[in-house]
Each structure stands twice: as structure tokens, then as C-alpha cells.
Design a protein around this motif. Structure first.
Motif, PDB file in Angstrom:
ATOM      1  N   PHE A 163      -4.851  32.052 -29.654  1.00 21.06           N
ATOM      2  CA  PHE A 163      -5.267  31.110 -28.624  1.00 21.06           C
ATOM      3  C   PHE A 163      -6.007  31.838 -27.513  1.00 21.06           C
ATOM      4  N   ASP A 164      -7.201  31.353 -27.189  1.00 19.87           N
ATOM      5  CA  ASP A 164      -8.002  31.884 -26.097  1.00 19.87           C
ATOM      6  C   ASP A 164      -8.031  30.848 -24.985  1.00 19.87           C
ATOM      7  N   GLY A 165      -7.307  31.147 -23.894  1.00 23.64           N
ATOM      8  CA  GLY A 165      -7.260  30.231 -22.780  1.00 23.64           C
ATOM      9  C   GLY A 165      -8.470  30.384 -21.859  1.00 23.64           C
ATOM     10  N   PRO A 166      -8.358  29.795 -20.662  1.00 22.84           N
ATOM     11  CA  PRO A 166      -7.179  29.173 -20.075  1.00 22.84           C
ATOM     12  C   PRO A 166      -6.743  27.905 -20.811  1.00 22.84           C
ATOM     13  N   MET A 167      -5.415  27.738 -20.885  1.00 18.74           N
ATOM     14  CA  MET A 167      -4.789  26.576 -21.503  1.00 18.74           C
ATOM     15  C   MET A 167      -3.339  26.542 -21.053  1.00 18.74           C
ATOM     16  N   THR A 168      -2.694  25.381 -21.212  1.00 14.73           N
ATOM     17  CA  THR A 168      -1.331  25.267 -20.719  1.00 14.73           C
ATOM     18  C   THR A 168      -0.513  24.297 -21.562  1.00 14.73           C
ATOM     19  N   ASN A 169       0.797  24.464 -21.512  1.00 10.47           N
ATOM     20  CA  ASN A 169       1.759  23.526 -22.091  1.00 10.47           C
ATOM     21  C   ASN A 169       1.546  23.295 -23.592  1.00 10.47           C
ATOM     22  N   LEU A 170       1.641  24.377 -24.339  1.00 11.82           N
ATOM     23  CA  LEU A 170       1.611  24.307 -25.798  1.00 11.82           C
ATOM     24  C   LEU A 170       3.001  24.653 -26.313  1.00 11.82           C
ATOM     25  N   LYS A 171       3.518  23.843 -27.225  1.00 12.65           N
ATOM     26  CA  LYS A 171       4.833  24.086 -27.819  1.00 12.65           C
ATOM     27  C   LYS A 171       4.658  24.346 -29.316  1.00 12.65           C
ATOM     28  N   ILE A 172       5.115  25.513 -29.760  1.00 19.57           N
ATOM     29  CA  ILE A 172       4.971  25.940 -31.151  1.00 19.57           C
ATOM     30  C   ILE A 172       6.370  26.128 -31.717  1.00 19.57           C
ATOM     31  N   THR A 173       6.760  25.289 -32.649  1.00 16.50           N
ATOM     32  CA  THR A 173       8.149  25.259 -33.115  1.00 16.50           C
ATOM     33  C   THR A 173       8.233  25.139 -34.626  1.00 16.50           C
ATOM     34  N   ASN A 174       9.239  25.789 -35.196  1.00 10.09           N
ATOM     35  CA  ASN A 174       9.674  25.559 -36.580  1.00 10.09           C
ATOM     36  C   ASN A 174       8.607  25.857 -37.621  1.00 10.09           C
ATOM     37  N   ILE A 188       5.165  31.806 -40.693  1.00  7.56           N
ATOM     38  CA  ILE A 188       3.881  32.517 -40.754  1.00  7.56           C
ATOM     39  C   ILE A 188       4.111  33.823 -41.502  1.00  7.56           C
ATOM     40  N   VAL A 189       3.449  33.988 -42.647  1.00 12.49           N
ATOM     41  CA  VAL A 189       3.662  35.164 -43.480  1.00 12.49           C
ATOM     42  C   VAL A 189       2.330  35.723 -43.956  1.00 12.49           C
ATOM     43  N   ASP A 190       2.370  36.993 -44.352  1.00 13.89           N
ATOM     44  CA  ASP A 190       1.278  37.632 -45.085  1.00 13.89           C
ATOM     45  C   ASP A 190      -0.062  37.524 -44.353  1.00 13.89           C
ATOM     46  N   GLN A 191      -0.042  37.977 -43.094  1.00 20.86           N
ATOM     47  CA  GLN A 191      -1.244  37.974 -42.275  1.00 20.86           C
ATOM     48  C   GLN A 191      -1.898  39.364 -42.277  1.00 20.86           C
ATOM     49  N   ILE A 192      -3.205  39.387 -42.099  1.00 25.21           N
ATOM     50  CA  ILE A 192      -3.914  40.657 -41.974  1.00 25.21           C
ATOM     51  C   ILE A 192      -3.682  41.262 -40.595  1.00 25.21           C
ATOM     52  N   ALA A 193      -3.545  40.423 -39.575  1.00 28.09           N
ATOM     53  CA  ALA A 193      -3.288  40.915 -38.222  1.00 28.09           C
ATOM     54  C   ALA A 193      -2.048  40.206 -37.669  1.00 28.09           C
ATOM     55  N   ASP A 194      -2.104  39.682 -36.442  1.00 32.12           N
ATOM     56  CA  ASP A 194      -0.930  39.104 -35.792  1.00 32.12           C
ATOM     57  C   ASP A 194      -0.502  37.793 -36.470  1.00 32.12           C
ATOM     58  N   ALA A 195       0.748  37.427 -36.202  1.00 31.65           N
ATOM     59  CA  ALA A 195       1.172  36.067 -36.553  1.00 31.65           C
ATOM     60  C   ALA A 195       0.735  35.095 -35.475  1.00 31.65           C
ATOM     61  N   LEU A 196       0.923  35.479 -34.195  1.00 34.57           N
ATOM     62  CA  LEU A 196       0.564  34.602 -33.081  1.00 34.57           C
ATOM     63  C   LEU A 196       0.200  35.451 -31.880  1.00 34.57           C
ATOM     64  N   ASN A 197      -0.857  35.055 -31.169  1.00 31.78           N
ATOM     65  CA  ASN A 197      -1.264  35.778 -29.973  1.00 31.78           C
ATOM     66  C   ASN A 197      -1.688  34.791 -28.897  1.00 31.78           C
ATOM     67  N   PHE A 198      -0.986  34.837 -27.747  1.00 35.61           N
ATOM     68  CA  PHE A 198      -1.438  34.132 -26.547  1.00 35.61           C
ATOM     69  C   PHE A 198      -2.406  35.073 -25.831  1.00 35.61           C
ATOM     70  N   HIS A 199      -3.691  34.816 -25.975  1.00 38.03           N
ATOM     71  CA  HIS A 199      -4.713  35.723 -25.451  1.00 38.03           C
ATOM     72  C   HIS A 199      -5.443  35.059 -24.295  1.00 38.03           C
ATOM     73  N   MET A 208       1.694  38.368 -26.403  1.00 33.65           N
ATOM     74  CA  MET A 208       1.012  37.794 -25.245  1.00 33.65           C
ATOM     75  C   MET A 208       0.098  38.881 -24.712  1.00 33.65           C
ATOM     76  N   TRP A 209      -1.191  38.619 -24.677  1.00 27.35           N
ATOM     77  CA  TRP A 209      -2.169  39.607 -24.247  1.00 27.35           C
ATOM     78  C   TRP A 209      -2.961  39.015 -23.080  1.00 27.35           C
ATOM     79  N   ALA A 210      -2.649  39.492 -21.890  1.00 26.36           N
ATOM     80  CA  ALA A 210      -3.243  38.942 -20.669  1.00 26.36           C
ATOM     81  C   ALA A 210      -4.539  39.660 -20.343  1.00 26.36           C
ATOM     82  N   GLU A 211      -5.506  39.547 -21.218  1.00 28.21           N
ATOM     83  CA  GLU A 211      -6.786  40.218 -20.993  1.00 28.21           C
ATOM     84  C   GLU A 211      -7.647  39.379 -20.054  1.00 28.21           C
ATOM     85  N   LYS A 212      -8.059  39.961 -18.929  1.00 32.12           N
ATOM     86  CA  LYS A 212      -8.975  39.360 -17.952  1.00 32.12           C
ATOM     87  C   LYS A 212      -8.323  38.254 -17.121  1.00 32.12           C
TER      88      LYS A 212
END
Length: 668
Positions: free
Chosen positions: A388-399, A402-413, A436-440
Motif C-alpha cells: 500500500f502506497d499512501g497517504p491512506m487511512t482506516n484499512l482493516k486486513i483480517t483473516n 499469504i504464502v509463497d511470495q517473492i518479497a513481502d507479504a504485506l507492506n504499509f509504505h 511498516m515503512w515510513a518512507e517520506k
């Protein structure tokens, strides 16, 4: 002595405790093996209340009846055993089997496995026979097409390739090859990794507890490694008769024709008619992004609705640098206002990503999604499951799984705020599991809670790169492989500084604290890294359990080039349980300070505090000071882990202390 050579006693203790001898499967004539259900290879009692609550039962292959050979335990990177759950698996030759006894009723299984790569890369396929109670049931097709990465970052699919970066430091030979005469040869394949994949199978009927599922290797592969089996009882497909059904707009549930345009039409109609989009059971070919905004898309369940795509080369690079596209559900770019009120539920996204190209947007979910939910998805074979590339707010990720990824499973960027990631199951990522990657733009007020992250093959289980007032709580992290650890807080990658509070509480981390390949030192189950800036926020680590750490339980470190510029200040550790460290409880290789209260430790392999500070070795003591707030009990063969003589800043620096493998963790 290598790390792996120090672990046989631990392996024997843990496996014999389950009724097996190391390296010897239960004889073929023996009675069915009583099921041993684990969580991340552990007795579930050790992780009660932590990690994701899942609807499947995990059984490790080494705890079953089989006539193969147990591999492991081993914690050295680039080995099949090290990447296995619990660092142990069963290797079969053609005709050999592993037999699991169902612990409860099930009609579906998931197998985690590895088979060889093709000699020149690209993978192979091989059948696996699945039988229940001695009767042939189905064939499962195994593949290594999505496994096997080699070489230096960003890695290669070619096992015969030379160095991608000849000028980089090579730890294996302690040299920079391009500056060395003669240039040292590297072994090929160089740094093989990412060996495993998973495959799901509906069995066609419900079997009872006590029924036996036998997996038999075929001659299609020289060997087959079975790591584990997840069994579950899958419910009936979800049906929505009052919805914008993608079939009405031309979607093909056989997967033969591309259905992307049909999805677009169904979404447009749903928004006009104020309906949900429904995707019935089937496999749908989608080879590009589906843009979502103000819409609900629900499938029949992740076992029934599969949205699958090929990776497609673009005729010219996209503005964001992508050179490929592929299946994915994307919110609008934040620069265009982002998307809102998006709800995705109950389907699989299956990509076709086999190489790491960081500029490619070939993720399962992407863009900016505010005031939205993602629930009950199964994602595999994309680059990043959710980015996810924000700015963005109020996202709920549940249940989600996530398997067999080349890179991350999830990134708040970048600029993600007030969002929650809860009760997700993650296994076999090629980079951080959750990040969570708070770049910029800083990330603020986010929570990673009650997630399970297993076997990231590179980097960390959970990583927080800068940000303000974020929380990591009640997670279970197991078996990071190299150059990372269970939980990581890092001032690096250009992240905004840590500010406000970082709350890390009630997590369990097991078999972490890996070798940092480039430094050739052991990390911690949790580690803090001041590379770009000083870390001086209100950081509180409370209630965590660090079990069976390969090296240290806790590490605080800076890079050599900035050791006199940046520090880590005032980290508070409270109410921790540390059961087993290969080396120390705390390793400090940075200036700064930390306090400790009710930190109990046992089975500590080296001196409790390895305090190097910033390597000034001044007569006044280390540049890192520790404060004892009381209740810090236990230790190991060298005595109390937090001894009075170590405080506040005694230099106890041993750059690479010997590793002493602890016994298997037990209930406290």
C-alpha cells in the motif's frame, strides 16, 4: 564449528519427546502414528493466545509415520532443513511416503513441500500421490517453478549465473572479488534459497479424525521433501443471488479466456445499482490490475473462487517503472485521491511471479485504500501479497492467508494511518513478512495484531521502519532464515524517524536471531538498528516471549560507519520470558541505553549481556548503559543474566561468542 553442527542435541530432545528417533521414520508395519498438532512447529501450549486463529491443523512431517529420511535440524542459510518449519522435514525418494493421521474431520489439505529445480533453472513439475486409508484418492501436481532464487539481491532464477554484483562484499570468502587477485571462485549455484512451495487440494469428501492421509513421492522428481500438512474442513461455497455476478458480464469460470473486462463491467454495474460484485466458484483468468473504488467484491470462498493471472511484459515501462503487469486488485494512486469504501472478501489471488523486480507492480493488492476491508483472501505467487502506497487511512486486513511470495507479504509504505492487520497467516515470504515503512511520509497509529508469520527466507518476520505511535502485539513469528529476525525496528531505508510511542507487546518469537551474512554476527530474536538516524522514541517491549533463539534474544546495533553519530536511547523491556539463547540475552553494539524490569531468562548460552557499545573501549565503560529496575531473574552457565557487575555499562564485548544450543523450550 558451524552453527548447524551445534544443534543435534536439541533435535534429539525435541523429536524424541514426540516419540520418534532422529532420522528414523516409523516402520512401515507400525500402527498409525497418533497425530501431533503443532503451531509453528511448537506445542500449542507454548503459544496460547498468540498468533492467528486458523481453521486448519498443522502437522509436521517429521512427527509422522514415514519411510523417508529426516533432514535437519539446521539453521544455516541455503539449506532445505533451515527453510523448513521447525527447521526439520522429511526427504523422500520415489516410492517413499509420509503418512498423516487426521486429528479431526477434514475435506481439504495443504502440503508444504520442495522438489528440485531444473538444472538450468525454471523449475520442474512432478505428481504426488494422495491416498486416504490405503485407497488412492487424487494426484497433486507439485512444482518448483515458483521456488529457487540464487545469487545476490535482487536474485536470479539461473543457478549457473556468476555474481550479479562482482564489486560487492562476499562474506563467504571475506573479499570483494573484483578487487582481489586472483578473483576467487564462488560455488554454483551461489546462495540458493526459497526452496519451498505449497499446494492445496480438496479431497472430494469429508474424512474423519483418525483417517490416514498418505503422500507418496513419484519418479517425476529425484527427491521430494515434505515439510508439513495442514488439514481442514472447508464449508460450502458462499452464494449471493442478489449481486452483480461476473458471469452475467462474460467472465469465464474455466479460466480459458481472460475475464478482466468482465470484472470491470460487473464493477461498473454494481456501483450504479448499489450492489455487491459476486464471483462464483471457478478459476478466472485475469492478467492485469482490476481498479477498485467504492465497491464490494466477494467470492464463494478462497477454496472455490480463484482469480489467476499470468505475468505480462509491458511494451514499454509504465510511469511507475513497472516492466510487467499481472493479476491484482488495486486502489487508485494516492496522487489521484486514492480509493475508498472497498471491500474484498472470500477469494484467491494467484499470480505468476518468478523473479524479483522491485519496480514491478505485480502485487496481489495495491494502491491506496482508505475506509476499506480485506478479509478471507488467499494470496500466493505474487511479488508482494499486499503493498500500500499512501497517504491512506482506516484499512482493516483480517483473516487472510499469504504464502509463497517473492518479497513481502504485506507492506504499509508511506503515510498509512489508523489501520489494522489482524489474524492473518503468512508463510514463506522472500522478504519481510509484515512491514511498516515510513518512507517520506510517516506511518501513524497502525497495529499488527494476532498474526502468524513463518519462515521468511530473507529479512524479518515483522519489521517497523520509522513511524509514530504504532503497535505490534500478540503475534507469533517463527523461523526467519537469514539477515533478519523475528521483530525488527530499524531507522533505515530513508524512513521517517521513530516518534511518539512504538509499542511491542505480548508477541512470541521462536527459532529467530539469525546470522547477519554481511556482518557475520548473530542478530537477536528482536533487534533495533540505528543506521540513518538516532532511535529515541518511547519504545516499550512488554510481555514478549523469545524461545530458542539461535544467537541473542535482544540486539541493539548501529552500523560501523555511523556508530559515533547515532544511538538507541531509552528502550524499555518489561515482563519478558526468554527460554534459550545460543549466545546472550542482550547484545549491545551501539551507544545508548535500555532498562529492564521482570525479564526472566533461562538456558542462556553465553554471558547475559554482551556489551560492546560503540567500540570505544573507554576506561569509563561502554557507551551503552543498562538500568536494572528489578525482577530480572535467571540466566545460564555463566550465572545470572543481568549481574550486578555488568551494570550500568561494563564492557563485556565478545565479537562472536561461541554458540551453545539450548534445550527445546518448555512451558514456563
Amino acid at each position: 564449528m558451524t552453527i548447524s553442527a551445534r544443534w543435534p542435541a536439541l533435535a534429539t530432545a525435541s523429536v524424541v519427546g514426540l516419540g520418534l528417533a532422529v532420522g528414523a521414520g516409523v516402520p512401515a508395519s507400525a500402527a498409525p502414528q497418533a497425530p501431533v498438532v503443532t503451531r509453528a512447529g511448537l506445542d500449542p501450549a507454548l503459544v496460547a493466545g498468540r498468533g492467528a486463529t486458523v481453521d486448519f491443523a498443522e502437522q509436521e512431517a517429521e512427527n509422522t509415520k514415514h519411510n523417508g529420511a529426516v533432514i535437519g535440524p539446521d539453521r544455516a542459510a541455503y539449506s532445505l532443513a533451515a527453510e523448513a518449519s521447525g527447521r526439520t522435514a522429511v526427504k523422500l525418494t520415489p516410492g517413499q511416503y509420509v503418512e498423516f493421521t487426521l486429528p479431526k474431520a477434514a475435506n481439504a489439505v495443504n502440503v508444504r513441500y520442495s522438489i528440485p529445480d531444473a538444472p538450468t533453472g525454471g523449475g520442474i513439475t512432478a505428481p504426488l500421490d494422495v491416498a486416504v486409508n490405503g485407497k488412492h484418492t487424487k494426484k497433486m501436481t507439485l512444482t518448483s517453478e515458483y521456488a529457487y532464487l540464487y545469487n545476490q539481491y535482487p536474485f536470479s532464477n539461473d543457478p549457473t549465473a556468476g555474481l550479479l554484483h562482482p564489486d560487492w562484499w562476499i562474506a563467504e570468502c571475506a573479499c570483494v572479488p573484483a578487487a582481489t587477485t586472483p578473483t576467487p571462485e564462488i560455488s554454483k549455484p551461489f546462495r540458493p534459497m526459497h526452496f519451498y512451495d505449497e499446494q492445496r487440494l480438496l479431497l472430494g469428501k469429508t474424512y474423519r479424525a483418525g483417517d490416514r492421509i498418505r503422500l507418496t513421492a513419484s519418479s517425476g522428481a529425484a527427491w521430494t521433501v515434505i515439510d508439513l500438512l495442514d488439514s481442514q474442513l472447508v464449508g460450502l461455497p458462499h452464494v449471493n443471488l442478489v449481486a452483480s455476478n461476473v458471469l452475467l458480464f462474460g467472465a469465464d469460470p474455466t479460466g480459458k479466456r481472460d475475464s478482466a473486462a468482465a470484472f470491470d463491467k460487473a464493477i461498473a454495474f454494481a456501483k450504479k445499482a448499489k450492489l455487491k460484485v459476486y464471483v462464483p466458484p471457478g478459476t478466472y483468468q485475469v492478467n492485469r490490475h482490476i481498479i477498485v473504488d467504492n465497491v464490494t467484491i466477494e467470492g464463494a470462498g478462497s477454496w472455490y473462487t480463484i482469480i489467476k493471472g499470468k505475468e505480462v511484459a509491458l511494451s514499454e515501462p509504465a510511469p511507475d517503472g513497472s516492466v510487467h503487469t499481472g493479476v491484482g486488485f488495486y486502489g487508485k494512486d494516492a496522487a489521484d485521491g486514492g480509493s475508498r469504501n472497498v471491500h474484498l472478501k472470500g477469494f484467491t489471488i494467484q499470480g505468476d511471479v518468478r523473479e524479483r523486480i522491485d519496480t514491478d507492480q505485480v502485487n496481489g493488492i495495491g494502491g491506496a485504500l482508505s475506509d476499506s476491508t480485506i478479509d478471507g483472501l488467499y494470496l500466493r505467487h505474487t511479488k508482494v501479497g499486499m503493498w500500500f502506497d499512501g497517504p491512506m487511512t482506516n484499512l482493516k486486513i483480517t483473516n487472510n492467508t499469504i504464502v509463497d511470495q517473492i518479497a513481502d507479504a504485506l507492506n504499509f509504505h508511506t503515510g498509512v494511518t489508523n489501520s489494522v492487520v489482524r489474524n492473518n497467516f503468512i508463510r514463506n515470504t522472500g522478504d519481510d513478512g509484515l512491514a511498516m515503512w515510513a518512507e517520506k511520509i510517516t506511518n501513524t497509529g497502525n497495529t499488527f495484531d494476532h498474526n502468524t508469520v513463518q519462515t521468511p527466507t530473507l529479512a524479518n518476520g515483522i519489521a517497523i521502519y520509522g513511524g509514530t505511535d504504532n503497535t505490534v502485539s500478540n503475534n507469533l513469528v517463527a523461523d526467519p532464515i537469514r539477515e533478519g529476525s523475528g521483530i525488527h525496528a530499524g531507522s533505515r531505508f530513508g524512513a521517517e524517524p521513530f516518534a511518539g510511542a512504538l509499542t511491542i507487546k505480548n508477541n512470541t518469537v521462536v527459532r529467530a536471531g539469525t546470522l547477519e551474512l554481511n556482518w557475520n554476527i548473530g542478530l537477536g530474536a528482536i533487534w533495533f538498528y540505528a543506521l540513518d538516524k538516532t532511535i529515541d522514541a518511547d519504545i516499550q517491549v512488554t510481555g514478549d516471549h523469545y524461545l530458542d533463539s539461535t544467537y541473542n534474544a535482544i540486539m541493539l546495533v548501529s552500523d560501523w560507519g555511523v556508530k559515533d553519530l547515532y544511538s538507541i536511547e531509552g528502550v524499555k523491556f518489561k515482563d519478558l520470558r526468554i527460554d534459550g539463547t545460543g549466545t546472550s540475552v542482550v547484545s549491545a553494539r551501539v551507544a545508548g541505553s535500555a532498562s529492564f524490569s521482570n525479564v526472566d531468562a533461562r538456558n542462556v548460552g553465553a554471558v547475559g549481556v554482551n556489551n560492546c557499545g560503540s567500540f570505544g573501549f573507554k576506561p569509563t565503560g561502554s557507551e551503552f548503559s543498562l538500568t536494572d529496575l528489578g525482577g530480572n531473574d535467571g540466566g545460564g552457565t555463566t550465572g545470572p543474566w543481568l549481574a550486578a557487575w555488568e551494570l550500568p555499562n561494563t564492557i563485556t564485548c565478545d565479537d562472536r561468542p561461541p554458540v551453545v544450543a539450548p534445550p527445546a523450550p518448555t512451558t514456563w
